[in-house]
Motif scaffolding. Structure first.
Motif, mmCIF file in Angstrom:
data_model
loop_
_atom_site.group_PDB
_atom_site.id
_atom_site.type_symbol
_atom_site.label_atom_id
_atom_site.label_comp_id
_atom_site.label_asym_id
_atom_site.label_seq_id
_atom_site.Cartn_x
_atom_site.Cartn_y
_atom_site.Cartn_z
ATOM 1 N N VAL A 32 -25.338 22.963 -22.024
ATOM 2 C CA VAL A 32 -25.990 23.324 -20.600
ATOM 3 C C VAL A 32 -26.160 24.941 -20.790
ATOM 4 O O VAL A 32 -25.293 25.508 -21.340
ATOM 5 N N ASN A 33 -27.302 25.106 -20.149
ATOM 6 C CA ASN A 33 -27.579 26.649 -20.067
ATOM 7 C C ASN A 33 -26.698 27.393 -19.200
ATOM 8 O O ASN A 33 -26.073 27.070 -18.434
ATOM 9 N N GLY A 72 -11.312 19.394 -10.689
ATOM 10 C CA GLY A 72 -12.276 19.962 -11.540
ATOM 11 C C GLY A 72 -13.852 19.282 -11.271
ATOM 12 O O GLY A 72 -13.721 18.153 -10.586
ATOM 13 N N GLN A 73 -14.746 19.571 -12.023
ATOM 14 C CA GLN A 73 -16.243 19.354 -11.747
ATOM 15 C C GLN A 73 -16.711 19.528 -12.979
ATOM 16 O O GLN A 73 -16.839 20.482 -13.687
ATOM 17 N N ARG A 74 -17.319 18.271 -13.780
ATOM 18 C CA ARG A 74 -17.749 18.595 -15.006
ATOM 19 C C ARG A 74 -19.456 18.481 -14.887
ATOM 20 O O ARG A 74 -19.940 17.965 -14.034
ATOM 21 N N ILE A 75 -20.010 19.088 -15.969
ATOM 22 C CA ILE A 75 -21.382 19.525 -15.784
ATOM 23 C C ILE A 75 -21.984 18.880 -17.320
ATOM 24 O O ILE A 75 -21.273 19.651 -18.441
ATOM 25 N N GLY A 76 -22.725 18.482 -17.367
ATOM 26 C CA GLY A 76 -23.541 18.038 -18.605
ATOM 27 C C GLY A 76 -25.180 18.252 -18.840
ATOM 28 O O GLY A 76 -25.633 18.483 -17.578
ATOM 29 N N SER A 90 -20.403 9.423 -27.027
ATOM 30 C CA SER A 90 -19.011 9.512 -26.051
ATOM 31 C C SER A 90 -18.429 10.871 -25.754
ATOM 32 O O SER A 90 -17.399 11.241 -24.846
ATOM 33 N N LYS A 91 -19.354 11.795 -26.309
ATOM 34 C CA LYS A 91 -18.890 13.134 -26.076
ATOM 35 C C LYS A 91 -18.868 13.670 -24.618
ATOM 36 O O LYS A 91 -17.761 14.165 -24.137
ATOM 37 N N LEU A 101 -10.446 14.626 -12.247
ATOM 38 C CA LEU A 101 -11.750 14.522 -12.347
ATOM 39 C C LEU A 101 -12.492 13.261 -11.639
ATOM 40 O O LEU A 101 -11.863 12.303 -12.047
ATOM 41 N N VAL A 102 -13.525 13.303 -11.091
ATOM 42 C CA VAL A 102 -14.393 12.040 -10.370
ATOM 43 C C VAL A 102 -15.488 11.965 -10.696
ATOM 44 O O VAL A 102 -16.297 10.691 -10.822
ATOM 45 N N ASP A 103 -16.230 12.866 -11.168
ATOM 46 C CA ASP A 103 -17.873 12.700 -11.095
ATOM 47 C C ASP A 103 -18.366 13.782 -11.986
ATOM 48 O O ASP A 103 -17.831 14.757 -12.568
ATOM 49 N N PHE A 104 -19.634 13.608 -12.163
ATOM 50 C CA PHE A 104 -20.574 14.484 -13.096
ATOM 51 C C PHE A 104 -21.902 14.934 -12.568
ATOM 52 O O PHE A 104 -22.464 14.419 -11.773
ATOM 53 N N ILE A 105 -22.030 16.177 -12.867
ATOM 54 C CA ILE A 105 -23.344 16.896 -12.506
ATOM 55 C C ILE A 105 -24.306 17.037 -13.793
ATOM 56 O O ILE A 105 -23.815 17.686 -14.760
ATOM 57 N N TRP A 106 -25.409 16.472 -13.557
ATOM 58 C CA TRP A 106 -26.434 16.714 -14.784
ATOM 59 C C TRP A 106 -27.380 17.784 -14.625
ATOM 60 O O TRP A 106 -28.069 17.917 -13.576
ATOM 61 N N GLN A 107 -27.577 18.775 -15.630
ATOM 62 C CA GLN A 107 -28.671 19.614 -15.459
ATOM 63 C C GLN A 107 -29.875 18.687 -16.072
ATOM 64 O O GLN A 107 -29.887 18.404 -17.189
ATOM 65 N N ILE A 108 -30.769 18.581 -15.129
ATOM 66 C CA ILE A 108 -31.690 17.527 -15.588
ATOM 67 C C ILE A 108 -33.083 18.028 -15.346
ATOM 68 O O ILE A 108 -33.494 19.139 -14.893
ATOM 69 N N GLU A 109 -34.242 17.421 -16.035
ATOM 70 C CA GLU A 109 -35.536 17.980 -16.074
ATOM 71 C C GLU A 109 -36.395 17.413 -14.854
ATOM 72 O O GLU A 109 -36.714 16.048 -14.793
#
Length: 285
Positions: A32-33, A72-76, A90-91, A101-109
């Protein structure tokens, strides 16, 4: 309200960076940038700001519960398919640490509206799924069929406004007890914020309401729960603020970030400036 510095860490691998905002620790995968987590933190900051309907006692309790319970909040980057493509399927699911933790935010195009939708939806999942159970243990108990959130959800199901048929066939019964009210809560809040048309259009199969007026008229139990529990502790991020945001899909580059082992963190800081309406505001990352 302050946003912390984007910081290198080995405490939460494979997440090698984090940034704190009002007690929520945002964990960031290496791809992630460096600008993206700062923007995510800035949106959280807006949501946690004091609004016209804030209740100081409830809000203080809410924010204290975030810090006390290590939320926490995860970002990928991009999504699970990206990690499959680089041979690390699986990373994004791996994690070392003690955060809830419950959810994920993606940096998307995508365009700005779609990226903002991606961020806000999963921020609300984190807020309602992990923090409201401490602030409102009876009203927001996902596992109690007689809790306010579940009774409001049943009203939405019975009227055909909320429809999840065929959507979660791969989720077991225990998981559904979390996922269904979590998704319902997200829809209620963004509808109350009147953000359906702009950020969450074309979802009529799952959620048919378009405005706060419809929500109040057709789902009075949900609207009452929103007024009594959501409005006092979180705030709608302003449209002008969200419109000012811009995103790059570029993956991480060799930008300087603060090293957590550094004695003088200020020496290694990189300043990222977001165009926050009406004037620019510098956020140090």
């Amino acid at each position: 309200m302050s946003i912390g510095s984007l910081t290198n860490t080995s405490l939460y691998l494979p997440y090698d960076k984090f940034i704190d905002v009002q007690g929520i620790k945002i964990l960031v995968l290496p791809e992630v940038n460096n600008e993206f987590p700062v923007i995510v933190a800035s949106i959280y900051n807006q949501i946690f700001s004091i609004g016209d309907n804030s209740d100081s006692i409830l809000r203080d309790s809410f924010l204290s519960n975030i810090s006390t319970n290590q939320i926490g909040q995860r970002i990928g980057f991009s999504g699970p398919d990206y990690y499959e493509s680089i041979g690390q399927p699986s990373k994004w699911e791996q994690f070392s640490g003690s955060l809830e933790l419950v959810d994920f935010i993606w940096q998307i195009e995508s365009n700005e509206s779609e990226q903002i939708a991606e961020i806000i939806e999963h921020q609300l999942h984190t807020i309602t799924g992990l923090t409201f159970k401490y602030t409102y243990p009876k009203q927001w108990n996902y596992y109690d069929p007689n809790s306010d959130i579940n009774i409001a959800m049943q009203q939405a199901y019975s009227t055909g406004i909320y429809n999840t048929d065929g959507m979660y066939n791969d989720v077991d019964s225990q998981g559904l007890m979390e996922v269904l009210p979590q998704e319902f809560a997200f829809w209620v809040i963004v509808t109350a914020w009147d953000y359906i048309e702009k950020y969450f259009p074309n979802n009529e199969n799952e959620w048919s309401l378009k405005s706060s007026t419809e929500l109040k008229e057709k789902l009075p139990l949900a609207y009452k729960l929103y007024e009594e529990t959501v409005l006092p502790v979180i705030t709608k991020p302003s449209e002008s603020f969200l419109d000012s945001l811009s995103f790059s899909y570029a993956s991480n580059t060799d930008q300087d970030i603060v090293d957590s082992s550094s004695e003088d963190l200020s020496l290694s800081q990189t300043t990222i400036t977001l165009n926050l309406s009406p004037t620019n505001e510098e956020i140090v990352a």
